[in-house]
Design a protein around this motif. Structure first.
Motif, mmCIF file in Angstrom:
data_model
loop_
_atom_site.group_PDB
_atom_site.id
_atom_site.type_symbol
_atom_site.label_atom_id
_atom_site.label_comp_id
_atom_site.label_asym_id
_atom_site.label_seq_id
_atom_site.Cartn_x
_atom_site.Cartn_y
_atom_site.Cartn_z
ATOM 1 N N GLY A 20 51.466 33.788 37.368
ATOM 2 C CA GLY A 20 50.249 34.573 37.491
ATOM 3 C C GLY A 20 49.317 34.382 36.319
ATOM 4 O O GLY A 20 48.106 34.561 36.437
ATOM 5 N N ALA A 21 49.869 34.034 35.157
ATOM 6 C CA ALA A 21 49.064 33.760 33.971
ATOM 7 C C ALA A 21 49.840 32.821 33.065
ATOM 8 O O ALA A 21 51.069 32.875 32.996
ATOM 9 N N VAL A 22 49.111 31.957 32.377
ATOM 10 C CA VAL A 22 49.708 31.004 31.439
ATOM 11 C C VAL A 22 49.016 31.172 30.096
ATOM 12 O O VAL A 22 47.784 31.168 30.021
ATOM 13 N N PHE A 23 49.797 31.307 29.040
ATOM 14 C CA PHE A 23 49.262 31.465 27.690
ATOM 15 C C PHE A 23 49.428 30.169 26.909
ATOM 16 O O PHE A 23 50.388 29.420 27.115
ATOM 17 N N HIS A 24 48.491 29.925 26.003
ATOM 18 C CA HIS A 24 48.503 28.721 25.171
ATOM 19 C C HIS A 24 48.913 29.089 23.755
ATOM 20 O O HIS A 24 48.242 29.889 23.094
ATOM 21 N N ASN A 25 50.026 28.515 23.298
ATOM 22 C CA ASN A 25 50.544 28.740 21.934
ATOM 23 C C ASN A 25 50.815 30.213 21.646
ATOM 24 O O ASN A 25 50.702 30.670 20.511
ATOM 25 N N ASN A 26 51.170 30.940 22.667
ATOM 26 C CA ASN A 26 51.563 32.340 22.523
ATOM 27 C C ASN A 26 52.190 32.780 23.836
ATOM 28 O O ASN A 26 52.089 32.084 24.854
ATOM 29 N N HIS A 27 52.863 33.914 23.814
ATOM 30 C CA HIS A 27 53.424 34.477 25.048
ATOM 31 C C HIS A 27 53.342 35.982 24.891
ATOM 32 O O HIS A 27 54.202 36.611 24.307
ATOM 33 N N THR A 28 52.249 36.556 25.427
ATOM 34 C CA THR A 28 51.935 37.931 25.083
ATOM 35 C C THR A 28 51.309 38.645 26.277
ATOM 36 O O THR A 28 51.639 38.352 27.425
ATOM 37 N N ILE A 29 50.396 39.568 26.025
ATOM 38 C CA ILE A 29 49.694 40.280 27.078
ATOM 39 C C ILE A 29 48.201 40.055 26.914
ATOM 40 O O ILE A 29 47.746 39.553 25.887
ATOM 41 N N PHE A 30 47.426 40.441 27.903
ATOM 42 C CA PHE A 30 45.978 40.338 27.804
ATOM 43 C C PHE A 30 45.460 41.474 26.923
ATOM 44 O O PHE A 30 45.717 42.645 27.180
ATOM 45 N N GLN A 31 44.747 41.121 25.879
ATOM 46 C CA GLN A 31 44.215 42.123 24.968
ATOM 47 C C GLN A 31 43.077 42.915 25.611
ATOM 48 O O GLN A 31 42.867 44.080 25.288
ATOM 49 N N ASP A 32 42.338 42.280 26.520
ATOM 50 C CA ASP A 32 41.256 42.950 27.229
ATOM 51 C C ASP A 32 41.850 43.721 28.400
ATOM 52 O O ASP A 32 42.378 43.144 29.354
ATOM 53 N N LEU A 33 41.784 45.035 28.337
ATOM 54 C CA LEU A 33 42.414 45.875 29.348
ATOM 55 C C LEU A 33 41.709 45.817 30.691
ATOM 56 O O LEU A 33 42.228 46.319 31.688
ATOM 57 N N HIS A 34 40.518 45.208 30.741
ATOM 58 C CA HIS A 34 39.856 45.027 32.029
ATOM 59 C C HIS A 34 40.612 44.013 32.891
ATOM 60 O O HIS A 34 40.476 44.000 34.110
ATOM 61 N N LEU A 35 41.378 43.139 32.253
ATOM 62 C CA LEU A 35 41.988 42.003 32.943
ATOM 63 C C LEU A 35 43.443 42.272 33.291
ATOM 64 O O LEU A 35 44.177 42.903 32.543
ATOM 65 N N ASP A 36 43.848 41.735 34.426
ATOM 66 C CA ASP A 36 45.249 41.782 34.815
ATOM 67 C C ASP A 36 45.478 40.667 35.830
ATOM 68 O O ASP A 36 44.634 40.430 36.692
ATOM 69 N N PHE A 37 46.596 39.981 35.707
ATOM 70 C CA PHE A 37 46.913 38.894 36.619
ATOM 71 C C PHE A 37 48.356 39.042 37.081
ATOM 72 O O PHE A 37 49.277 38.618 36.404
ATOM 73 N N PRO A 38 48.581 39.696 38.212
ATOM 74 C CA PRO A 38 49.943 39.862 38.716
ATOM 75 C C PRO A 38 50.616 38.522 38.991
ATOM 76 O O PRO A 38 49.975 37.486 39.050
ATOM 77 N N GLY A 39 51.920 38.576 39.186
ATOM 78 C CA GLY A 39 52.699 37.358 39.313
ATOM 79 C C GLY A 39 52.556 36.655 40.642
ATOM 80 O O GLY A 39 52.062 37.207 41.628
#
Length: 481
Positions: free
Chosen positions: A436-455
């Motif tokens: 649902g989301a891929v992070f680059h050089n990190n593995h965390t959460i979206f800092q912007d609470l407006h955003l969400d990407f379910p699996g």
């Protein structure tokens, strides 16, 4: 000194009234299983029906409440919550097991979710005009009663990310917290619900199977939001089908981290890796649960991560020096312990390291030192399972094609990460990964609470949002002219 039980202990909420339940069970401290933190009500089927009735009754007036009034109620509740964060951090640590720093972040984030939601509701609510053969205006409206069924691992953030958009968009909710860890969440909801009309927020606790059955089969419940295991999610889908409810689900995950041969593995990168694995003792759906490393960097990663884990202080989360707390409950402790033992029995190399903060009380809680597992393959149980604990298998790979195939070889698809200095290559891999989301050089959460990407796949239902999840609890309808 252990503080007195919170006001919400042993109670449930219906129509603005906190009811002291006749039947209760205990909530224990996973760092000291002899300590009772509080009690949780065991609601009856009739209690759940009453909560649905209260929500349905409140919905008809709440949906007509102006947006400005809804937003003001939310902001006022957020401001009051700010005042009680400190006094509830220790309660949350004692029932959940998280360390103080992680627990406080969870509580603060609830306030952020409320304030951002109160701002976002106005942008979300704007009608959209579609140009074509005829003029079509797309408008949005709430659906009705929403059931919010939440887990024990991060109950506050996960609940607020659903309750806030649900009630801001004009719905009413019945919240079902996890029996293992309901108290801090309910203490927060106690403050929030007081700023809204009776019945907008109702809370029932107790048997997940019984309460889930009632909520999922009742036709008055129009939306079900669930966070938890994939198997339970499938059961909820089946039971909700009879009344064609809208389903919003965040389910299990087996997140891969892919480390390419050009990755910079300095101290900061290794720290980010460690946090992606061990946050909340690994009890995070979107934690790194398997690492694939290019064969040229394999020994380096194993060595550096082992050294990083060696400095982890594990102990009671209430102690400031604790870097990782216990697992939350006996079932999870036994499951992870069993996975590790099976890996050992199958010939894997399990390196368990870290520091016991208080060896004398170690056996009084569900404590577990972090482990690194090598000598496994793609079919090993500990690679294919959602471990949900402080253990990480590391596997080598040769080619990009091979690692993409390995990463996607799972029924899950929640999150993934790519570690490389080549951003174009990271994007290329992200396009090929089932996540649902891929992070680059990190593995965390979206800092912007407006955003969400379910699996993707069996990790969730409903797609990305830019409006704090408001579309999950609403319908769009067209007006043609």
């Amino acid at each position: 000194m252990i503080s007195a039980e919170p006001f919400v202990s042993g109670k449930y909420l219906i129509d603005g009234n906190w009811v002291d339940a006749k039947d209760k069970t205990t909530v224990i401290n996973p760092a000291n299983i002899n300590e009772v933190v509080g009690h949780v009500a065991l609601c009856s089927e009739q209690d759940v029906q009453n909560a649905i009735e209260s929500s349905e009754r409140a919905y008809h007036s709440w949906k007509r409440t102006p947006l400005e009034e809804r937003a003001e109620c939310m902001r006022a509740a957020a401001e009051e919550l700010k005042k009680i964060i400190e006094e509830n951090v220790s309660l949350y640590v004692r029932e959940n097991g998280k360390v103080l720093v992680e627990a406080k972040k969870d509580l603060l984030r609830c306030v952020d979710i409320m304030l951002q939601g109160a701002d976002e509701i106005f942008e979300w609510s704007k009608a959209e005009s579609l140009q074509g053969p005829q003029k079509v205006i797309v408008r949005k409206r709430p659906r009705g009663v929403a059931a919010i069924i939440m887990p024990w691992n991060s109950p506050l953030i996960l609940t607020f990310k659903r309750v806030v958009p649900a009630i801001l968009t004009g719905n009413t909710v019945v919240v079902k917290p996890a029996t293992n860890c309901p108290l801090a969440l309910m203490a927060f909801l106690h403050v929030v619900e007081s700023h809204f009309p009776p019945g907008v927020i109702n809370v029932v606790t107790g048997s997940g199977a019984m309460i889930g059955d009632v909520l999922c089969t009742d036709p008055r419940v129009r939306t079900v939001a669930f966070v938890g295991s994939t198997e339970t999610g499938k059961d909820i889908i089946r039971k909700s089908a009879s009344t064609v409810k809208k389903i919003y689900m965040e389910l299990g995950g087996n997140d891969p981290a892919i480390i390419l041969d050009d990755a910079i593995l300095d101290e900061k990168a290794i720290t980010r890796l460690r946090m992606g694995i061990l946050k909340a003792a690994g009890q995070v759906c979107s934690a790194i649960k398997r690492i694939y490393v290019h064969e040229s960097r394999y020994e380096e990663v194993v060595g550096k991560l082992t050294k990083e884990f060696q400095h982890i202080y594990v102990g009671n989360g209430i102690q400031p020096d604790s870097m990782m707390g216990p697992l939350n409950n006996k079932n999870q402790f036994d499951y992870v312990t069993g996975l590790i033992q099976h890996a050992k029995d199958s010939g894997a190399n399990v390196k368990t390291v870290g520091i016991k903060l208080d060896p004398d009380t170690w056996d009084q809680g569900y404590f577990m030192l972090p482990s690194i597992v090598t000598g496994v393959n793609q079919q090993s149980e500990i690679v294919r399972a959602e471990q949900f604990g402080p253990v990480i298998p590391i596997l080598p790979f040769k080619t990009i094609e091979e690692v993409v195939e390995m990463a996607n070889d799972t029924e899950y698809g929640l999150r993934a990460s790519v570690w490389t200095e080549n951003e174009d290559l990271a994007i290329l891999l992200a396009d090929q990964l089932d996540a649902g989301a891929v992070f680059h050089n990190n593995h965390t959460i979206f800092q912007d609470l407006h955003l969400d990407f379910p699996g993707a796949k069996e990790s969730g239902l409903s797609r990305e949002t830019r409006h704090c999840g408001m579309e999950y609890f609403s319908d769009s309808y067209g007006f043609a002219n």
